[in-house]
Every structure is written in structure tokens, then in C-alpha cells.
Design a protein around this motif. Structure first.
Motif, PDB file in Angstrom:
ATOM      1  N   ALA A  22      19.364 -18.360 -32.525  1.00 20.69           N
ATOM      2  CA  ALA A  22      19.773 -17.572 -31.365  1.00 20.69           C
ATOM      3  C   ALA A  22      19.127 -18.094 -30.081  1.00 20.69           C
ATOM      4  O   ALA A  22      19.771 -18.193 -29.033  1.00 20.69           O
ATOM      5  N   VAL A  23      17.863 -18.443 -30.171  1.00 18.37           N
ATOM      6  CA  VAL A  23      17.154 -18.967 -28.995  1.00 18.37           C
ATOM      7  C   VAL A  23      17.696 -20.337 -28.609  1.00 18.37           C
ATOM      8  O   VAL A  23      17.906 -20.631 -27.426  1.00 18.37           O
ATOM      9  N   LEU A  24      17.953 -21.195 -29.589  1.00 14.51           N
ATOM     10  CA  LEU A  24      18.474 -22.525 -29.282  1.00 14.51           C
ATOM     11  C   LEU A  24      19.854 -22.455 -28.631  1.00 14.51           C
ATOM     12  O   LEU A  24      20.172 -23.272 -27.755  1.00 14.51           O
ATOM     13  N   ARG A  25      20.673 -21.488 -29.021  1.00 13.23           N
ATOM     14  CA  ARG A  25      21.993 -21.358 -28.411  1.00 13.23           C
ATOM     15  C   ARG A  25      21.897 -20.949 -26.938  1.00 13.23           C
ATOM     16  O   ARG A  25      22.790 -21.241 -26.143  1.00 13.23           O
ATOM     17  N   LEU A  26      20.805 -20.293 -26.579  1.00  8.79           N
ATOM     18  CA  LEU A  26      20.616 -19.923 -25.171  1.00  8.79           C
ATOM     19  C   LEU A  26      20.562 -21.160 -24.290  1.00  8.79           C
ATOM     20  O   LEU A  26      21.059 -21.166 -23.167  1.00  8.79           O
ATOM     21  N   LYS A  27      19.937 -22.207 -24.805  1.00  6.22           N
ATOM     22  CA  LYS A  27      19.752 -23.436 -24.018  1.00  6.22           C
ATOM     23  C   LYS A  27      21.085 -24.014 -23.572  1.00  6.22           C
ATOM     24  O   LYS A  27      21.235 -24.450 -22.431  1.00  6.22           O
ATOM     25  N   ILE A 125      19.805  -9.336 -17.739  1.00  4.90           N
ATOM     26  CA  ILE A 125      19.788 -10.062 -19.007  1.00  4.90           C
ATOM     27  C   ILE A 125      20.560  -9.179 -19.975  1.00  4.90           C
ATOM     28  O   ILE A 125      20.101  -8.092 -20.336  1.00  4.90           O
ATOM     29  N   THR A 126      21.738  -9.616 -20.372  1.00  5.93           N
ATOM     30  CA  THR A 126      22.598  -8.769 -21.191  1.00  5.93           C
ATOM     31  C   THR A 126      23.404  -9.599 -22.178  1.00  5.93           C
ATOM     32  O   THR A 126      23.695 -10.777 -21.927  1.00  5.93           O
ATOM     33  N   GLY A 127      23.759  -8.959 -23.272  1.00  2.70           N
ATOM     34  CA  GLY A 127      24.561  -9.635 -24.287  1.00  2.70           C
ATOM     35  C   GLY A 127      26.045  -9.465 -24.086  1.00  2.70           C
ATOM     36  O   GLY A 127      26.837  -9.959 -24.899  1.00  2.70           O
ATOM     37  N   SER A 128      26.444  -8.772 -23.012  1.00  4.77           N
ATOM     38  CA  SER A 128      27.869  -8.536 -22.778  1.00  4.77           C
ATOM     39  C   SER A 128      28.225  -8.849 -21.331  1.00  4.77           C
ATOM     40  O   SER A 128      27.858  -8.108 -20.415  1.00  4.77           O
ATOM     41  N   ALA A 129      28.993  -9.912 -21.150  1.00  5.55           N
ATOM     42  CA  ALA A 129      29.384 -10.327 -19.794  1.00  5.55           C
ATOM     43  C   ALA A 129      30.364  -9.354 -19.159  1.00  5.55           C
ATOM     44  O   ALA A 129      30.531  -9.345 -17.935  1.00  5.55           O
ATOM     45  N   ALA A 130      31.011  -8.510 -19.978  1.00  6.93           N
ATOM     46  CA  ALA A 130      31.990  -7.559 -19.451  1.00  6.93           C
ATOM     47  C   ALA A 130      31.398  -6.168 -19.256  1.00  6.93           C
ATOM     48  O   ALA A 130      32.120  -5.225 -18.930  1.00  6.93           O
ATOM     49  N   SER A 131      30.098  -6.037 -19.422  1.00  7.09           N
ATOM     50  CA  SER A 131      29.459  -4.721 -19.373  1.00  7.09           C
ATOM     51  C   SER A 131      29.290  -4.215 -17.944  1.00  7.09           C
ATOM     52  O   SER A 131      29.416  -4.961 -16.963  1.00  7.09           O
ATOM     53  N   THR A 132      28.987  -2.929 -17.842  1.00  6.80           N
ATOM     54  CA  THR A 132      28.715  -2.316 -16.545  1.00  6.80           C
ATOM     55  C   THR A 132      27.540  -3.005 -15.849  1.00  6.80           C
ATOM     56  O   THR A 132      27.586  -3.280 -14.653  1.00  6.80           O
ATOM     57  N   VAL A 145      23.933 -12.783 -28.963  1.00 10.29           N
ATOM     58  CA  VAL A 145      23.623 -13.447 -30.235  1.00 10.29           C
ATOM     59  C   VAL A 145      24.785 -13.226 -31.193  1.00 10.29           C
ATOM     60  O   VAL A 145      25.524 -12.241 -31.087  1.00 10.29           O
ATOM     61  N   GLU A 146      24.941 -14.135 -32.145  1.00  6.58           N
ATOM     62  CA  GLU A 146      26.035 -14.013 -33.112  1.00  6.58           C
ATOM     63  C   GLU A 146      25.807 -12.841 -34.055  1.00  6.58           C
ATOM     64  O   GLU A 146      26.744 -12.138 -34.436  1.00  6.58           O
ATOM     65  N   LYS A 147      24.555 -12.649 -34.445  1.00  8.68           N
ATOM     66  CA  LYS A 147      24.224 -11.531 -35.324  1.00  8.68           C
ATOM     67  C   LYS A 147      22.740 -11.252 -35.229  1.00  8.68           C
ATOM     68  O   LYS A 147      21.944 -12.102 -34.811  1.00  8.68           O
ATOM     69  N   GLU A 148      22.390 -10.018 -35.606  1.00  9.55           N
ATOM     70  CA  GLU A 148      20.984  -9.654 -35.658  1.00  9.55           C
ATOM     71  C   GLU A 148      20.379 -10.174 -36.960  1.00  9.55           C
ATOM     72  O   GLU A 148      21.087 -10.410 -37.947  1.00  9.55           O
ATOM     73  N   ALA A 149      19.068 -10.348 -36.968  1.00  5.19           N
ATOM     74  CA  ALA A 149      18.397 -10.770 -38.193  1.00  5.19           C
ATOM     75  C   ALA A 149      18.325  -9.633 -39.202  1.00  5.19           C
ATOM     76  O   ALA A 149      18.170  -9.871 -40.405  1.00  5.19           O
ATOM     77  N   CYS A 150      18.462  -8.412 -38.725  1.00  7.15           N
ATOM     78  CA  CYS A 150      18.478  -7.246 -39.607  1.00  7.15           C
ATOM     79  C   CYS A 150      19.620  -7.386 -40.614  1.00  7.15           C
ATOM     80  O   CYS A 150      20.768  -7.649 -40.217  1.00  7.15           O
ATOM     81  N   ALA A 158      17.238 -10.389 -33.419  1.00 10.39           N
ATOM     82  CA  ALA A 158      17.576 -11.642 -32.739  1.00 10.39           C
ATOM     83  C   ALA A 158      17.887 -11.407 -31.265  1.00 10.39           C
ATOM     84  O   ALA A 158      17.542 -12.224 -30.409  1.00 10.39           O
ATOM     85  N   SER A 159      18.503 -10.260 -30.949  1.00  8.39           N
ATOM     86  CA  SER A 159      18.866  -9.980 -29.555  1.00  8.39           C
ATOM     87  C   SER A 159      17.626  -9.788 -28.680  1.00  8.39           C
ATOM     88  O   SER A 159      17.582 -10.264 -27.544  1.00  8.39           O
ATOM     89  N   THR A 160      16.609  -9.104 -29.202  1.00  6.52           N
ATOM     90  CA  THR A 160      15.392  -8.917 -28.402  1.00  6.52           C
ATOM     91  C   THR A 160      14.598 -10.212 -28.301  1.00  6.52           C
ATOM     92  O   THR A 160      13.941 -10.467 -27.286  1.00  6.52           O
ATOM     93  N   THR A 161      14.667 -11.040 -29.351  1.00  7.46           N
ATOM     94  CA  THR A 161      14.021 -12.352 -29.278  1.00  7.46           C
ATOM     95  C   THR A 161      14.666 -13.196 -28.187  1.00  7.46           C
ATOM     96  O   THR A 161      13.977 -13.876 -27.419  1.00  7.46           O
ATOM     97  N   ALA A 162      15.998 -13.140 -28.095  1.00  7.73           N
ATOM     98  CA  ALA A 162      16.711 -13.885 -27.054  1.00  7.73           C
ATOM     99  C   ALA A 162      16.344 -13.370 -25.667  1.00  7.73           C
ATOM    100  O   ALA A 162      16.138 -14.159 -24.729  1.00  7.73           O
TER     101      ALA A 162
END
Length: 325
Positions: A22-27, A125-132, A145-150, A158-162
Motif C-alpha cells: 500500500a505504501v509503495l503504491r503511494l509513490k 489526505i483521503t482515500g476517496s477522490a470523489a468525497s466531500t 488502498v486496495e484492501k485493509e490488512a484486517c 493499511a489505510s492508516t499506514t498509508a
């Protein structure tokens, strides 16, 4: 409940794989938007106000602390408390860094219009580009992120790590743009090991006055040894009356002298001293003294003032007591 150690290890490794990916995809998603976010925060004349709910709030507190310790004044404001008066902490000269994976946290979205009305720039910093949140933001950084580690894909992992990684990236880019140095970091961490190494001067830890072992060049060997023993430094400076240093006599010099078989009682300080001893200025960093001792394999340095006169002595034990080494 039966504990399965193999299952625990499998899940742990899978968690690390998911979060690392997830972190590498941020790059690959970083673009000019990130640079604009850094520019907005850098131009902020007040503080960076970090906001987030739930786990994003915990991440936000850490990001605010990292920013503050690396040269960017920052504080965390809880969005729910902001609706009940804490919004007054945000001023037009501030910048807001808002964090939300969904971008729809009710407590956060409720205050976004008020933040914009203040005129404070808003970085999201958000996971949704279409969000408010993304729509209100001047710059929205994609932390999706594609999915959480949970295993249930529910708990923010994974989302909080990102989010945290993006916050660190902002802090690092800002400290570089500000010309932030190790010495600046030390000033905000005076109680830490780095602070002690970068802020402690030789003058803070050296022995001075009557505590400095010294004799004149014509002092007899017995007087020299009494001075070494009395001051407990394992050495004594041989100096002229005006403080000019001629040499030093150490425990090691004594051992080597004994091995020669000479009649020590007839010798004077100037005959047994080691000339041109290692010295340091009182304004030097104590860490420099430690490096000199290590480099030359010695345990004592004589301390001189700007005029080259003896004013002190510092030992490795002094540096250890000050926790410089």
C-alpha cells in the motif's frame, strides 16, 4: 480457544506485505498535487492544524507531532470538539491538514464550510477522490488502498499506514524546504540523546578552577603524582604561570616511565611530560571532544580559552556522566 502459532505468523507476514504494498503504491501516485500541498503548508504564516476522526485522528496526532518537531509549527484539533468551540483555534493565517479515509466523516465534513469561510488553505489526505473532503480541499492527496490488512477488510490498517506515510512524506519535504538541520531538531528535543550531543558544549561538562590538575614545569615528580592522585583525573597538565600549556602527564606515561627503570625521584614535570597534548576549546561541542578521544585513543583533553590558555579539563567519564557518550 486454541492458539495457532503458524496461523499467527502467516497473518503477521501477510499484514506486512499488504501494508508495504500500500505504501509503495503511494509513490506512483505522487504528482504535482503533492508539491502544491507542500507549497501551501510552507507558505502558511501560522500553524498547520491537523484534523481527523477515529483512527485517522490518532494518525493526525502523530503527524502533527512530527511536523512540530521538524520545523513546521503544528497542532491537532479534534473535529468533534471544533464544532463546540475549538474551531476558534483555527485562524486565517493557518493551514488545515484534514485526514479521512472515506472523506465523509460527519464531524469533519460539518466544519469544512466554516474552515473555507475562514480562508485557511485546506489540504486533504483521503482515500476517496470523489468525497466531500476532497471536493472542499485546495489539494487532495490520494491515500486509497486496495484492501485493509484486517482479514475482515474492516479495521483501518493499511489505510492508516498509508495516511501516516503521506504525513511523513509531507514533513520530510517541508523540513528540507525550510533548511531544517540536525541542530534545529536538537533544540526541540533537548531531553533526548541527540539533543545532548548537539547542544552540550565542553564548557558545560569540563572541570575548571581548582578541579583542574596542573603543575608548573619545574615541579618535582612527587608533587606531580600528588596532583594526579588528588584530582582523580588520571592526568595532570604541565603549564606555565600564564596558563600556556607545555604538556600533559598521564597514568599511561607513568607506566611507561616505570618500565625504563629510571630514578623517578630526581625527575621534574617537564622531563616526564608528554609534549603537545590534545586540546579543545571550551565552546566546542562535547560530542567533538568524544570524537577526538576516540580518534586518538585517549581519555582526557585539556580545555583552552580563545587565547590558548588552560582553563579546564574533560575526561571520557565526564562525557559519560553527561550522557554525551
Amino acid at each position: 480457544m486454541i492458539f495457532d502459532s503458524a496461523q499467527a505468523l502467516r497473518l503477521a507476514r501477510e499484514t506486512l506485505d499488504i501494508e508495504a504494498a500500500a505504501v509503495l503504491r503511494l509513490k506512483d501516485r505522487l504528482d504535482e498535487g503533492f508539491a502544491r500541498a507542500v507549497a501551501l503548508l510552507l507558505a502558511c504564516g501560522g500553524r498547520v492544524v491537523v484534523m481527523g476522526m477515529g483512527k485517522s485522528g490518532h494518525v493526525g496526532r502523530k503527524i502533527a507531532a512530527t511536523l512540530a518537531s521538524t520545523g513546521t509549527p503544528a497542532m491537532f484539533v479534534h473535529p468533534a470538539e471544533a464544532s463546540h468551540g475549538d474551531l476558534g483555534m483555527i485562524q486565517p493565517q493557518d493551514a488545515v491538514l484534514a485526514i479521512s479515509n472515506s472523506g465523509e466523516s460527519a464531524e469533519l465534513t460539518a466544519i469544512l464550510p466554516l474552515v473555507k469561510r475562514l480562508g485557511a488553505p485546506l489540504v486533504a489526505i483521503t482515500g476517496s477522490a470523489a468525497s466531500t473532503l476532497a471536493r472542499y480541499a485546495d489539494v487532495a492527496l490520494d491515500s486509497s488502498v486496495e484492501k485493509e490488512a484486517c482479514p475482515l477488510n474492516l479495521a483501518p490498517t493499511a489505510s492508516t499506514t498509508a495516511q501516516l506515510a503521506l504525513g511523513d512524506a509531507l514533513a520530510v519535504a517541508l523540513l528540507d524546504a525550510r533548511g531544517f538541520r540536525a541542530e534545529d531538531f536538537a533544540r526541540s528535543h533537548p531531553g533526548g540523546a541527540l539533543g545532548r550531543r548537539l547542544l552540550t558544549r565542553v564548557a558545560d561538562v569540563m572541570r575548571s578552577g581548582a578541579a583542574v590538575p596542573r603543575v608548573g614545569p619545574e615541579a618535582g615528580f612527587s608533587e606531580l603524582m600528588r596532583e594526579v592522585t588528588r584530582k582523580g583525573l588520571g592526568a595532570a597538565a604541565v603549564a606555565q604561570g600564564d596558563g600556556g600549556v607545555l604538556g600533559i602527564f598521564t597514568d599511561g606515561d607513568l607506566r611507561r616511565l616505570v618500565e625504563t627503570g629510571r630514578d623517578l625521584r630526581a625527575l621534574t614535570a617537564i622531563e616526564v611530560m608528554h609534549p603537545n597534548p590534545r586540546t579543545i576549546g571550551d565552546g566546542a561541542l562535547a560530542a567533538e571532544a568524544a570524537e577526538l578521544m576516540e580518534q586518538h585513543r585517549i581519555t582526557v583533553l585539556l580545555v583552552l580559552d580563545a587565547g590558548g590558555r588552560l582553563i579546564g579539563a574533560v575526561s571520557s567519564n565526564d562525557l559519560m556522566r553527561a550522557k554525551v557518550i
